[in-house]
Design a protein around this motif. Structure first.
Motif, PDB file in Angstrom:
ATOM      1  N   ASN A  91       0.806  -1.225   0.000  1.00 35.06           N
ATOM      2  CA  ASN A  91       0.000   0.000   0.000  1.00 35.06           C
ATOM      3  C   ASN A  91       0.840   1.276   0.000  1.00 35.06           C
ATOM      4  O   ASN A  91       0.358   2.348  -0.373  1.00 35.06           O
ATOM      5  N   ALA A  92       2.110   1.154   0.439  1.00 33.45           N
ATOM      6  CA  ALA A  92       2.951   2.339   0.555  1.00 33.45           C
ATOM      7  C   ALA A  92       3.622   2.722  -0.762  1.00 33.45           C
ATOM      8  O   ALA A  92       3.835   3.904  -1.034  1.00 33.45           O
ATOM      9  N   TYR A  93       3.959   1.742  -1.590  1.00 28.08           N
ATOM     10  CA  TYR A  93       4.649   2.018  -2.863  1.00 28.08           C
ATOM     11  C   TYR A  93       4.507   0.804  -3.787  1.00 28.08           C
ATOM     12  O   TYR A  93       4.107  -0.288  -3.357  1.00 28.08           O
ATOM     13  N   VAL A  94       4.858   1.018  -5.042  1.00 24.57           N
ATOM     14  CA  VAL A  94       4.862  -0.083  -6.007  1.00 24.57           C
ATOM     15  C   VAL A  94       6.290  -0.256  -6.518  1.00 24.57           C
ATOM     16  O   VAL A  94       7.073   0.710  -6.553  1.00 24.57           O
ATOM     17  N   VAL A  95       6.617  -1.466  -6.899  1.00 26.97           N
ATOM     18  CA  VAL A  95       7.941  -1.756  -7.452  1.00 26.97           C
ATOM     19  C   VAL A  95       7.789  -2.041  -8.939  1.00 26.97           C
ATOM     20  O   VAL A  95       6.827  -2.691  -9.364  1.00 26.97           O
ATOM     21  N   ASN A  96       8.731  -1.558  -9.720  1.00 27.10           N
ATOM     22  CA  ASN A  96       8.659  -1.716 -11.165  1.00 27.10           C
ATOM     23  C   ASN A  96       9.336  -2.974 -11.672  1.00 27.10           C
ATOM     24  O   ASN A  96       9.295  -3.255 -12.876  1.00 27.10           O
ATOM     25  N   LYS A  97       9.965  -3.707 -10.751  1.00 25.67           N
ATOM     26  CA  LYS A  97      10.520  -5.017 -11.098  1.00 25.67           C
ATOM     27  C   LYS A  97      10.728  -5.797  -9.812  1.00 25.67           C
ATOM     28  O   LYS A  97      10.836  -5.217  -8.725  1.00 25.67           O
ATOM     29  N   ASN A  98      10.782  -7.082  -9.932  1.00 25.60           N
ATOM     30  CA  ASN A  98      10.914  -7.952  -8.767  1.00 25.60           C
ATOM     31  C   ASN A  98      12.372  -8.104  -8.340  1.00 25.60           C
ATOM     32  O   ASN A  98      13.296  -7.906  -9.136  1.00 25.60           O
ATOM     33  N   GLY A  99      12.555  -8.487  -7.087  1.00 29.17           N
ATOM     34  CA  GLY A  99      13.886  -8.817  -6.586  1.00 29.17           C
ATOM     35  C   GLY A  99      14.694  -7.650  -6.055  1.00 29.17           C
ATOM     36  O   GLY A  99      15.838  -7.827  -5.621  1.00 29.17           O
ATOM     37  N   MET A 100      14.144  -6.434  -6.049  1.00 28.93           N
ATOM     38  CA  MET A 100      14.890  -5.282  -5.537  1.00 28.93           C
ATOM     39  C   MET A 100      14.995  -5.353  -4.011  1.00 28.93           C
ATOM     40  O   MET A 100      14.076  -5.839  -3.334  1.00 28.93           O
ATOM     41  N   GLN A 101      16.105  -4.837  -3.473  1.00 31.93           N
ATOM     42  CA  GLN A 101      16.369  -4.907  -2.033  1.00 31.93           C
ATOM     43  C   GLN A 101      16.924  -3.582  -1.512  1.00 31.93           C
ATOM     44  O   GLN A 101      17.516  -2.801  -2.260  1.00 31.93           O
ATOM     45  N   LEU A 102      16.755  -3.367  -0.202  1.00 32.11           N
ATOM     46  CA  LEU A 102      17.346  -2.227   0.500  1.00 32.11           C
ATOM     47  C   LEU A 102      17.818  -2.664   1.875  1.00 32.11           C
ATOM     48  O   LEU A 102      17.305  -3.644   2.433  1.00 32.11           O
ATOM     49  N   ARG A 103      18.748  -1.919   2.426  1.00 36.48           N
ATOM     50  CA  ARG A 103      19.115  -2.100   3.821  1.00 36.48           C
ATOM     51  C   ARG A 103      17.909  -1.801   4.705  1.00 36.48           C
ATOM     52  O   ARG A 103      17.051  -0.998   4.338  1.00 36.48           O
ATOM     53  N   ARG A 104      17.864  -2.439   5.850  1.00 36.54           N
ATOM     54  CA  ARG A 104      16.694  -2.336   6.729  1.00 36.54           C
ATOM     55  C   ARG A 104      16.316  -0.885   7.021  1.00 36.54           C
ATOM     56  O   ARG A 104      15.149  -0.516   6.968  1.00 36.54           O
ATOM     57  N   GLU A 105      17.300  -0.029   7.359  1.00 41.90           N
ATOM     58  CA  GLU A 105      16.982   1.357   7.692  1.00 41.90           C
ATOM     59  C   GLU A 105      16.298   2.065   6.520  1.00 41.90           C
ATOM     60  O   GLU A 105      15.316   2.796   6.694  1.00 41.90           O
ATOM     61  N   ALA A 106      16.826   1.858   5.312  1.00 43.79           N
ATOM     62  CA  ALA A 106      16.262   2.489   4.126  1.00 43.79           C
ATOM     63  C   ALA A 106      14.897   1.895   3.791  1.00 43.79           C
ATOM     64  O   ALA A 106      13.981   2.621   3.370  1.00 43.79           O
TER      65      ALA A 106
END
Length: 319
Positions: free
Chosen positions: A148-163
């Motif tokens: 609900n907060a955002y959409v991703v334009n491709k699968n498998g993307m990652q971020l560090r926990r803080e980000a």
């Protein structure tokens, strides 16, 4: 009887006159007078040799010098000419600036202790690697999925926990105002960045590729705290999403990495879509003291961490 009545008073008066005469200052030819062995002239005591002695007031002890100010002078003096032209930290503001800076540095205690700093300097001349020289990989990557907060334009993307947490917070705030945040790129491995840079060399040539893509080991994406939003073009700045992100990203710890007209500072041309997570207090520090240019602040923090003042502060606060 007459003699007895008047002789005694006259005798007393004479004695008094003699005493007064003996107590009076004795003048010499130079116009000085001496009393009790001390010579005076025009009411001023004379020192040896006849010079007027000066009464020296007792000085107050010197105000202790804050060694942090000296270190701050040194770091600022080493910054670029353009930095010093756009960033003005006056001496009268040193204490206020250092207070704000230390607030930001203390935030590192709350970030991942087993990973590199959110303020890590990475650019064309500063590479990222593990302490042993091996390829760096973030320690706490979380996968991004549509929500609900955002959409991703491709699968498998990652971020560090803080980000990751900060992106969710910002996305929720945007949604409440009718804005949908879309994510097009996040963490990139060393090997992925290497192939991506070569792709742009093949397409545009080396000179142009250097302006728009980072070599492997120098990309903020490898840190796991950078996001490309929307269309990954400068059209993003003029969209509803882009305008909202520009106005509000700092409230959630996101900072534009490559601003317009600062290619000579960042090494890259304007990328309106590329934001790096540095934390809320760091964003406020950047806006207040560093002309809202991320590179200026990150470079300064890098220099500050080389000082004795920082080492003392870090040891005292367990950073």
């Amino acid at each position: 009887m007459f003699r007895k009545k008047w002789c005694a008073p006259l005798f007393s008066m004479a004695c008094a006159a003699l005493v007064c005469f003996s107590c009076a200052p004795k003048k010499n030819g130079s116009g000085t007078a001496a009393v009790g062995g001390q010579e005076f002239k025009n009411g001023h005591a004379l020192s040896e040799g006849g010079a007027a002695a000066t009464v020296v007031a007792k000085k107050s002890p010197p105000v202790p010098v804050d060694s942090r100010h000296d270190d701050l002078d040194k770091v600022l003096s080493k910054m670029s000419k353009r930095f010093r032209g756009e960033v003005s930290i006056e001496k009268k503001d040193y204490d206020a600036f250092l207070s704000d800076l230390e607030t930001v540095l203390l935030d590192e205690k709350n970030n991942s202790r087993n990973d590199i700093s959110l303020y890590y300097l990475i650019d064309k001349t500063h590479f990222v690697a593990e302490d042993d020289g091996s390829v760096y990989e973030p320690k706490d990557l979380v996968e991004l999925k549509n929500n609900n907060a955002y959409v991703v334009n491709k699968n498998g993307m990652q971020l560090r926990r803080e980000a990751y947490d900060a992106l969710s917070e910002m996305g929720e705030a945007a949604r409440k105002e009718g804005i949908q945040i879309s994510v097009s790129s996040a963490y990139r491995s060393y090997s992925y960045q290497k192939s991506l840079f070569q792709h742009w060399v093949d397409v545009d040539g080396l000179e142009e590729a250097e302006r728009e893509s980072a070599r492997a080991g120098t990309s903020q994406h490898q840190l796991g705290v950078a996001v490309d939003f929307g269309s990954v073009s400068n059209d993003f700045a003029y969209t509803k999403q882009g305008k909202w992100v520009y106005a509000n990203a700092y409230k959630y710890g996101w900072s534009l990495s490559f601003p317009q007209d600062h290619e000579d500072v960042t090494g890259f041309r304007w990328e309106s879509w590329h934001f790096r997570y540095i934390g809320k207090n760091a964003c406020l520090l950047q806006k207040k003291w560093f002309a809202d240019i991320q590179q200026y602040m990150i470079e300064f923090i890098y220099g500050w961490k080389q000082t004795e003042s920082y080492r003392t502060f870090a040891e005292k606060n367990g950073i």
